[in-house]
Design an enzyme around this catalytic site. Sequence first.
Site, PDB file in Angstrom:
ATOM      1  N   CYS A 129       0.810  -1.233   0.000  1.00 30.78           N
ATOM      2  CA  CYS A 129       0.000   0.000   0.000  1.00 30.78           C
ATOM      3  C   CYS A 129       0.839   1.276   0.000  1.00 30.78           C
ATOM      4  O   CYS A 129       0.400   2.307  -0.519  1.00 30.78           O
ATOM      5  CB  CYS A 129      -0.973   0.005   1.171  1.00 30.78           C
ATOM      6  SG  CYS A 129      -0.231  -0.291   2.781  1.00 30.78           S
ATOM      7  N   HIS A 254      -2.298   6.888   3.481  1.00 33.36           N
ATOM      8  CA  HIS A 254      -0.852   7.089   3.595  1.00 33.36           C
ATOM      9  C   HIS A 254      -0.469   8.360   2.845  1.00 33.36           C
ATOM     10  O   HIS A 254      -1.030   8.662   1.779  1.00 33.36           O
ATOM     11  CB  HIS A 254      -0.095   5.921   2.955  1.00 33.36           C
ATOM     12  CG  HIS A 254      -0.138   4.644   3.738  1.00 33.36           C
ATOM     13  ND1 HIS A 254      -0.646   4.541   5.013  1.00 33.36           N
ATOM     14  CD2 HIS A 254       0.309   3.396   3.409  1.00 33.36           C
ATOM     15  CE1 HIS A 254      -0.522   3.278   5.430  1.00 33.36           C
ATOM     16  NE2 HIS A 254       0.053   2.566   4.473  1.00 33.36           N
TER      17      HIS A 254
HETATM   18  C1  2RA Z   1       1.649  -0.783   6.483  1.00 33.14           C
HETATM   19  N1  2RA Z   1       2.233  -0.992   4.159  1.00 33.14           N
HETATM   20  O1  2RA Z   1       1.192   0.343   6.264  1.00 33.14           O
HETATM   21  C2  2RA Z   1       1.945  -1.692   5.380  1.00 33.14           C
HETATM   22  C3  2RA Z   1       0.832  -2.673   5.238  1.00 33.14           C
HETATM   23  N2  2RA Z   1       0.891  -3.459   4.091  1.00 33.14           N
HETATM   24  O2  2RA Z   1       1.868  -1.215   7.593  1.00 33.14           O
END
Ligand code: 2RA
Length: 354
Positions: A129, A254
Amino acid sequence: ARPQLAVVGATGAVGGVLLGILSERADIWGEIRLIASPRSAGRKLTVRGAEVEVVALSEEAFDGIDVAMFDVPDEVSARWAPVAAAKGAVVVDNSGAFRMDPDVPLVVPEVNAHTARVRPRGIIANPNCTTLSMIVALGALHAEYGLSELIVSSYQAVSGAGKAGVDTLRGQLSAVSGTELGTTPGDVRRAAGDTLGPFPAPIALNVVPWAGSLQEDGWSSEELKIRNESRKILGLPDLPVTATCVRVPVITTHSLSVHARFENEVTVAGAHEILAAAPGVVLCDDPAEDEYPTPSDVVGTDPTWVGRVRRSLDDPRALELFVCGDNLRKGAALNTAQVAELVAAELRGRESRR
Ligand code: 2RA
């Protein structure tokens, strides 16, 4: 005939988002079969407005399935994706089990859709991600300017660490709310006590410079994933990439601060034009009007949002950007759905040529 779809891991956090996305997008599927661990078998979930009973993961569960999406832990994918593929399904896997396998394409439809057709193991991998939250914007800039180096810092939401991550942040937030905590060393840590959940330090009123597991020389697994996956998706195996991954007290979406260096000179106006025209990207960049993406505005949306576009003051070939993407949608479920749709279109094309 319409292709038959299986969703493996339907009862998980990403699985839930995936069922919502399948209900919103053009309905190209025949049966949608929901598969989960035997523990969850028998549960009923809603997809496309209808209740569907979850069946237990088994070899027979893949009978007649054309495309199987997997949203399960690495070890479950490692064991069961090859089983589904051997039964004739094309697997779209969102775990880390196959991403760097040279016989498995790592696909982001806006960037490298063509690679999805060559899949010797019958498996296509979905990126992590954090990589996915930035790569659509970077792919568009790379196509025009030619990327030559990438330096990124992430600001990762707690839902990247699953439901336990979300529960941990919510629990800690209620413990600190209305207090004077956050003013003396260690006071938040003492209040968090043994409620750190999946994080190595308190996440409420804090930022934690760590995501993933410890690898050689102090790097985290998450930092190496950004490096390896970006190189593979962009088809630049030697691209210099440096990442520092940081967890922040955000539920979902994110963000990344990006320094991207190119083969050619760049301009902000040129970058704006590229980003504004790129499918899957929204340009949101007017600091005079306080316009830039923030995770709390972006959460629940599909595109990659880009703002704070600047040309580096000391390097006419480099851009600085701030990027936000919903880690459960484009970062996981949406990209999986898009890749599955690519495969479905290919299967239909093959059938109509027969
Ligand atoms: C996280 N990218 O954000 C990782 C999860 N796949 O922890």
